[in-house]
Design a protein around this motif. Sequence first.
Motif, mmCIF file in Angstrom:
data_model
loop_
_atom_site.group_PDB
_atom_site.id
_atom_site.type_symbol
_atom_site.label_atom_id
_atom_site.label_comp_id
_atom_site.label_asym_id
_atom_site.label_seq_id
_atom_site.Cartn_x
_atom_site.Cartn_y
_atom_site.Cartn_z
ATOM 1 N N GLY A 55 -50.095 24.855 -40.206
ATOM 2 C CA GLY A 55 -48.973 25.097 -40.968
ATOM 3 C C GLY A 55 -48.376 26.324 -41.155
ATOM 4 N N GLY B 190 -47.330 28.301 -43.012
ATOM 5 C CA GLY B 190 -46.150 28.532 -44.335
ATOM 6 C C GLY B 190 -47.159 29.223 -45.595
ATOM 7 N N LYS C 196 -50.685 15.867 -40.793
ATOM 8 C CA LYS C 196 -49.217 15.642 -41.846
ATOM 9 C C LYS C 196 -48.378 14.279 -40.955
ATOM 10 C CE LYS C 196 -47.669 18.776 -43.770
ATOM 11 N NZ LYS C 196 -46.797 20.596 -44.494
ATOM 12 N N ASN D 121 -39.381 24.740 -43.539
ATOM 13 C CA ASN D 121 -38.597 25.403 -45.193
ATOM 14 C C ASN D 121 -38.725 26.643 -44.654
ATOM 15 O OD1 ASN D 121 -39.751 27.094 -47.091
ATOM 16 N ND2 ASN D 121 -41.682 25.788 -47.800
ATOM 17 N N GLU E 69 -38.725 31.662 -47.088
ATOM 18 C CA GLU E 69 -39.506 33.319 -46.731
ATOM 19 C C GLU E 69 -39.146 33.863 -47.673
ATOM 20 O OE1 GLU E 69 -38.349 35.745 -42.988
ATOM 21 O OE2 GLU E 69 -40.590 34.417 -42.188
ATOM 22 N N GLY F 223 -39.792 27.944 -52.230
ATOM 23 C CA GLY F 223 -40.881 27.430 -50.984
ATOM 24 C C GLY F 223 -41.839 26.852 -51.349
ATOM 25 N N GLU G 248 -43.406 23.221 -51.276
ATOM 26 C CA GLU G 248 -42.646 22.197 -50.530
ATOM 27 C C GLU G 248 -42.089 21.431 -51.426
ATOM 28 O OE1 GLU G 248 -45.805 20.791 -47.989
ATOM 29 O OE2 GLU G 248 -46.911 20.134 -49.827
ATOM 30 N N ASN H 39 -42.272 20.957 -42.509
ATOM 31 C CA ASN H 39 -43.453 22.623 -41.861
ATOM 32 C C ASN H 39 -41.844 23.689 -41.892
ATOM 33 O OD1 ASN H 39 -44.183 20.554 -39.472
ATOM 34 N ND2 ASN H 39 -45.871 21.217 -40.733
ATOM 35 N N ASN H 40 -43.469 24.309 -41.932
ATOM 36 C CA ASN H 40 -42.599 26.586 -41.977
ATOM 37 C C ASN H 40 -42.108 26.746 -40.471
ATOM 38 O OD1 ASN H 40 -43.490 29.498 -40.707
ATOM 39 N ND2 ASN H 40 -42.218 28.777 -42.913
ATOM 40 N N THR I 288 -44.241 26.728 -37.714
ATOM 41 C CA THR I 288 -45.224 25.965 -37.007
ATOM 42 C C THR I 288 -44.241 25.179 -36.165
ATOM 43 O OG1 THR I 288 -45.906 26.182 -39.851
ATOM 44 C CG2 THR I 288 -47.017 24.134 -38.329
HETATM 45 C C1 LIG Z 1 -44.893 29.180 -54.674
HETATM 46 C C2 LIG Z 1 -45.211 28.762 -53.163
HETATM 47 C C3 LIG Z 1 -44.152 29.406 -52.415
HETATM 48 C C4 LIG Z 1 -43.886 28.642 -51.281
HETATM 49 N N1 LIG Z 1 -43.540 29.899 -50.162
HETATM 50 C C5 LIG Z 1 -43.063 29.198 -49.045
HETATM 51 C C6 LIG Z 1 -41.814 30.137 -48.256
HETATM 52 O O1 LIG Z 1 -41.290 30.546 -48.429
HETATM 53 N N2 LIG Z 1 -42.238 28.834 -46.915
HETATM 54 C C7 LIG Z 1 -42.745 28.597 -46.589
HETATM 55 O O2 LIG Z 1 -43.136 27.648 -45.582
HETATM 56 N N3 LIG Z 1 -44.129 27.720 -47.267
HETATM 57 C C8 LIG Z 1 -43.625 28.496 -48.247
HETATM 58 N N4 LIG Z 1 -45.080 27.404 -49.249
HETATM 59 C C9 LIG Z 1 -46.006 26.685 -48.845
HETATM 60 C C10 LIG Z 1 -45.372 24.868 -48.822
HETATM 61 O O3 LIG Z 1 -45.473 24.387 -50.029
HETATM 62 C C11 LIG Z 1 -45.501 24.031 -47.941
HETATM 63 O O4 LIG Z 1 -47.442 24.512 -47.739
HETATM 64 C C12 LIG Z 1 -45.434 24.014 -46.413
HETATM 65 O O5 LIG Z 1 -43.832 24.415 -46.391
HETATM 66 C C13 LIG Z 1 -45.583 23.649 -45.063
HETATM 67 O O6 LIG Z 1 -45.427 23.748 -43.835
HETATM 68 P P1 LIG Z 1 -46.917 24.595 -42.818
HETATM 69 O O7 LIG Z 1 -47.605 23.177 -43.282
HETATM 70 O O8 LIG Z 1 -45.479 24.127 -41.277
HETATM 71 O O9 LIG Z 1 -47.250 25.579 -43.447
HETATM 72 C C14 LIG Z 1 -44.404 28.077 -50.473
HETATM 73 C C15 LIG Z 1 -46.237 27.583 -51.780
HETATM 74 C C16 LIG Z 1 -46.143 28.000 -52.814
HETATM 75 C C17 LIG Z 1 -47.329 27.402 -53.516
#
Ligand SMILES: Cc1cc2nc3c(=O)[nH]c(=O)nc-3n(C[C@H](O)[C@H](O)[C@H](O)COP(=O)(O)O)c2cc1C
Length: 516
Positions: free
Chosen positions: A151, A153, A162, A179, A182, A270, A272, A306-307, A310
């Motif tokens: 991921g 993100g 996942k 997600n 950003e 952000g 999840e 997912n971001n 990703t």
């Molecule tokens: C406070 C906080 C803010 C977050 N902001 C983002 C964000 O802006 N964009 C993002 O993709 N993931 C963000 N995350 C991570 C997400 O919780 C999550 O891990 C992610 O969306 C999963 O997608 P990925 O596995 O493709 O990274 C954040 C996590 C935390 C704890």
Amino acid sequence: MSTRVFIPNDTAARSMGADDVAHAIAVYGERMGLDLTIVRNGSRGAAWLEPLVEVETTAGRVGFGNVMPNEVDTLFVHGQVNLAHDRCLGTVESHPWFAAQQRITFRRAGVIDPLSLADYEQHGGLAGVRRALTLSAAEIVADITTSGLRGRGGAAFPAGIKWNTVRQATDTTKYIVCNADEGDSGTFADRLLIEADPYQLLEGMIIAGLAVGAERGYVYLRSEYPWAITVLREAVARAYAAGLLGTHVLGIGPRFDVEVRVGAGAYICGEETALLESLEGKRGVVRAKPPLPAMRGLFGRPTVINNVLTLAAATDVLAAGGARYAALGLDRSTGTMPFQLAGNIRCGGLVELPFGRSLRSVLDEFGGGSLSGRPLRAIQVGGPLGAYLPEHLWETPLAYESFSAVGAMLGHGGIVCFDDTVDMAEQAEFAMAFCAHESCGKCTPCRIGSTRGVEVIQRLRRREESRRQWQLLEELCETMEFGSLCALGGLTPLPVRSVMTHFAGDLLTPVGGTGQ
Ligand SMILES: Cc1cc2nc3c(=O)[nH]c(=O)nc-3n(C[C@H](O)[C@H](O)[C@H](O)COP(=O)(O)O)c2cc1C
Ligand code: SF4
């Protein structure tokens, strides 16, 4: 034949006058009787060169950096591109800043007309989904697993695991959530991708849908990105019109629908589970885990979240095969990562490279030193929850494992630079204040702890009972790390502790001292 002139239409380029430049070029072309076709491309990510005007020639696209509207009539001489111009960069692809990168996810960014599906396809788009349509769901997931894609993100969780969890869930309704919130400081890769190559994100979401048996996807986009919202909504409409989305993907697949939803702008949205709450129309408060969103996510259904990056990377994994993607990078950090250079740096922008290059080499080769011309002192990698790294750690390879080995994290790839005038005690206070401001309020260590943390650091900055306050701050950090429900409270101590470890002098020397 008409000469194509490319002028970026993305938020950064427009904020630097790209619209005026485009207008001036159109007026000049008409006045001079030149046959020019103006294409509003996305950005190639070289924010330091915007507005970056490119003129198509038989030798390739010739670029001009930082073009001002009153300069456009000097870009041409007798109707030919002016290669002797001060701002001429030669062919863009051979310019060292671009040539030294290895672009996969961003290879079309700035190259194509973002909203032209034909352009997208001509430049390799849709190859991933076409191949996915020939595979079973299990085979798609196997390819993602083979690729080692994690991921992008922030949490770097393996996408294959996942997706497999959601694929195996027996529920008949499942969702894909992108997600695109950003919120990290110094990051703009999600926005850039959406504004430059939006179909790639849609293609990635469709592939995820095919992989897990989901027929509906949502993109959660931050309201601070009005142009990205416009571009993505238009791309969705055109994808429906072209039969990429809707009842049968590309006329042969199952149904897949996409809706763009806009968040009101809270960092915690952000995270999840808070994002899912917000998507359901509720206040963005973190949910306790388990259950994981993969088991019970949006509206209580199994959900892949997912971001943007990703999902975008998944298109290349499927197009070229998981093994090809896995061959890039360092150990378990496979593939490429778009690093975003920001802060006090001369050549800010997006640099896509395989994992494994040192932070210093990226700063030296692409950053070009601080914007102020003063020596760099601290680099914060990984957003507001990332550590501040002193110079002796800049040799650390940009990879998930090597960063965690030095008490840091890569997060979403944001690299924010500070020169030697930075007060690191102020940065430590800022980290706590950011948490206090953005806390969702659900748990005490974060909600109360961050406010107390600000007060303790303020006392340290005033040099009041330094030794006692230092001890208090350490205990507070430990409480937040172990007692917080989510990573906002749990990771806020990371930047604070990095200041305590590497820049202690800024917190402890007598007022008026020289710091570290
Ligand atoms: C406070 C906080 C803010 C977050 N902001 C983002 C964000 O802006 N964009 C993002 O993709 N993931 C963000 N995350 C991570 C997400 O919780 C999550 O891990 C992610 O969306 C999963 O997608 P990925 O596995 O493709 O990274 C954040 C996590 C935390 C704890
Ligand atoms: S750590 Fe902070 S943001 Fe996370 S659940 Fe607790 S109060 Fe909310």
